[in-house]
Write a protein that holds these residues in place. Structure first.
Motif, mmCIF file in Angstrom:
data_model
loop_
_atom_site.group_PDB
_atom_site.id
_atom_site.type_symbol
_atom_site.label_atom_id
_atom_site.label_comp_id
_atom_site.label_asym_id
_atom_site.label_seq_id
_atom_site.Cartn_x
_atom_site.Cartn_y
_atom_site.Cartn_z
ATOM 1 N N VAL A 56 0.839 -1.200 0.000
ATOM 2 C CA VAL A 56 0.000 0.000 0.000
ATOM 3 C C VAL A 56 0.874 1.250 0.000
ATOM 4 O O VAL A 56 1.694 1.447 0.894
ATOM 5 C CB VAL A 56 -0.935 0.018 1.228
ATOM 6 N N LYS A 62 -3.181 5.934 3.479
ATOM 7 C CA LYS A 62 -2.559 4.607 3.543
ATOM 8 C C LYS A 62 -2.984 3.862 4.804
ATOM 9 O O LYS A 62 -3.360 2.686 4.752
ATOM 10 C CB LYS A 62 -1.028 4.721 3.519
ATOM 11 N N GLY A 63 -2.911 4.546 5.950
ATOM 12 C CA GLY A 63 -3.234 3.888 7.214
ATOM 13 C C GLY A 63 -4.675 3.419 7.273
ATOM 14 O O GLY A 63 -4.962 2.294 7.690
ATOM 15 N N CYS A 66 -5.131 0.430 5.057
ATOM 16 C CA CYS A 66 -4.588 -0.766 5.720
ATOM 17 C C CYS A 66 -5.563 -1.271 6.786
ATOM 18 O O CYS A 66 -5.732 -2.485 6.960
ATOM 19 C CB CYS A 66 -3.236 -0.459 6.356
ATOM 20 N N THR A 82 0.115 -6.798 9.800
ATOM 21 C CA THR A 82 -0.088 -5.406 9.362
ATOM 22 C C THR A 82 1.111 -4.586 9.794
ATOM 23 O O THR A 82 1.399 -4.453 10.989
ATOM 24 C CB THR A 82 -1.370 -4.806 9.968
ATOM 25 N N THR A 84 2.699 -0.878 9.593
ATOM 26 C CA THR A 84 2.348 0.513 9.291
ATOM 27 C C THR A 84 3.292 1.467 10.027
ATOM 28 O O THR A 84 3.996 1.081 10.949
ATOM 29 C CB THR A 84 0.907 0.830 9.729
ATOM 30 N N GLU A 155 2.532 -1.392 4.416
ATOM 31 C CA GLU A 155 2.476 0.035 4.072
ATOM 32 C C GLU A 155 3.865 0.588 3.783
ATOM 33 O O GLU A 155 4.809 0.353 4.543
ATOM 34 C CB GLU A 155 1.851 0.829 5.228
ATOM 35 N N THR A 176 -3.182 4.765 -2.962
ATOM 36 C CA THR A 176 -4.392 5.457 -2.527
ATOM 37 C C THR A 176 -4.631 6.752 -3.297
ATOM 38 O O THR A 176 -5.708 6.968 -3.835
ATOM 39 C CB THR A 176 -4.325 5.756 -1.027
#
Length: 457
Positions: A56, A62-63, A66, A82, A84, A155, A176
């Motif tokens: 991503v 982005k966050g 996700c 995940t 990030t 991410e 995004t």
């Protein structure tokens, strides 16, 4: 695999020492390039090749994207890693497995595995690995050798092409949007920034994008064609239609190449409908082409249950205080559009603090027209922007952009600034804290009485 061993031979003896060691690499800065991470992962046997990634990238969103992906995959019965950044509360936030932070002892064990490799690479022509490079390697080790998720939501840190996370070959990519941020590193035109983000596109790997500028779209179409990757573009291959809005969230109709689906989310702001639509398109690709199985009910519950701290987040009711980590012009434009749409208030009192490496004039041009009282402060961070300098910029824009009655307050101490915001915000008013996530992190911890907040990139 020794992730919890601590013995006397280990250079790092506690979780705090491990975090201090990793953060101690921050002075080595952001050094785009993959040589050091490639060397580290080679020394570890290339563990990233065992994993399936959803990569991503993007300027904003982005966050949240996700969060949508993680929540829906979990509801669908898949195990999910995940990765990030930055983190809002604690260093372990950035490494999650099934929505839970990495255990402190596991992070310690993995840090001790990486420590001698970092020392070895530091002595070569490559120089010391950076904080983000070590964090990325740690994440890969965690997912590949400790918890083995079905898929990793991955991410980017900055940009894409030369970002450390680009070491992986994903099963699908999501970009995004594109905006003017980190222009000192990524370039100062939409085309240049889009080219950097497009660097995550890999040969034959499908890519979803919610970018809307014609020049960004052109870059993505050319890159996808050159890589023989199928591009799913918002407004062409898929779209969304917002159908409802209330205090608890919003609804939209997702329209994709395979079907339509009405979706409800609790994250606020129309931009979150766009982020959710991009995430939904990714899920549709997984479902249609990669044998992922989802029940519609699980998808709908996943989107509805997705949460992301510090994004139009109402953290206090008496008085009402909203936190939003808008720190670039696009974020400010979205915030200025979303706040009057979501909330009713008499006066809007805004507290903001920024880092010194940003161009804040365009941010202020978007946000000043809706503000009644502006409190400028300073985040507790080494690259903070001086509050007086921020106030001077406000004064330059006051006549053209601000309300004639705008009250400007300068309070460098963020704790004092927060107290001022709370005192000045009555029940009919709305208090908003915006700017760098380093400020949002501290304010959130203070308002929610979190004692273990660490915050950082």
């Amino acid at each position: 695999m020794g992730a919890t061993e601590e013995g006397n031979s280990q250079p790092l003896r506690s979780y705090a020492e491990a975090v201090d060691w990793i953060n101690g690499l921050i002075p080595f800065g952001i050094r785009p390039g993959l040589e050091r991470i490639e060397r580290m992962l080679e020394m570890l046997g290339n563990p990233h090749r065992k994993l399936k990634f959803i990569h991503v990238a993007g300027t904003n969103g982005k966050g949240s994207s996700c969060a949508f992906l993680t929540s829906t995959l979990l509801r669908g019965g898949y195990s999910v890693g995940t990765f990030t950044s930055p983190y809002i509360t604690k260093f372990t936030n950035r490494f999650q497995y099934n929505g839970e932070d990495i255990p402190e002892n596991t992070l310690l064990g993995l840090s001790n595995r990486l420590y001698p490799l970092v020392e070895q690479i530091t002595g070569t022509e490559l120089g010391s690995p950076t904080m983000f490079e070590v964090s990325t390697a740690l994440a890969i080790l965690y997912y590949a050798e400790v918890c083995y998720p079905d898929v990793v939501v991955w991410e980017t840190g900055l940009g894409g092409r030369m970002d450390v996370t680009n070491i992986v070959t994903p099963i699908v990519c999501l970009i995004t949007n594109i905006g003017m941020d980190h222009t000192d590193i990524l370039g100062d035109t939409i085309e240049q920034i889009a080219s950097e983000k497009a660097g995550i596109i890999k040969p034959g790997v499908p890519v979803v994008s919610c970018a809307e500028q014609p020049e960004a779209i052109q870059v993505f179409k050319q890159t996808a064609a050159a890589k023989s990757s199928t591009l799913y573009l918002l407004g062409e291959e898929f779209s969304y239609e917002r159908t409802g809005l209330n205090g608890a969230g919003q609804q939209f109709l997702f329209k994709g190449p395979f079907r339509e689906l009405p979706i409800e989310i609790t994250l606020q702001g129309e931009h979150q409908c766009k982020n959710a639509a991009g995430a939904m398109m990714v899920l549709e690709i997984l479902r249609q082409y990669m044998a992922f199985v989802f029940e519609d009910e699980d998808i709908l519950n996943g989107f509805k249950g997705a949460a992301w701290a510090g994004r139009l987040e109402l953290v206090q009711d008496h008085p009402r205080v909203v936190l939003d980590g808008a720190h670039n012009p696009e974020g400010a434009e979205t915030l200025a559009r979303s706040i009057p749409e979501i909330y009713r208030y008499r006066h809007l009192n805004l507290m903001m603090g920024m880092l010194s490496n940003k161009h804040h004039r365009a941010y202020l041009e978007h946000i000043l027209p809706i503000v009644d009282t502006l409190i400028v402060t300073e985040p507790d961070f080494r690259r903070k922007m001086d509050a007086e300098a921020l106030a001077e910029l406000v004064q330059q824009l006051r006549e053209a952009k601000a309300k004639p009655t705008l009250e400007l307050i300068v309070e460098p101490d963020w704790r004092e600034a927060l107290e001022l915001l709370r005192l000045r915000t009555t029940q009919e008013d709305l208090g908003v804290v915006s700017g760098t996530l380093y400020l949002i992190s501290d304010v959130r911890a203070a308002l929610l009485h979190q004692t273990d907040s660490e915050k950082g990139w």
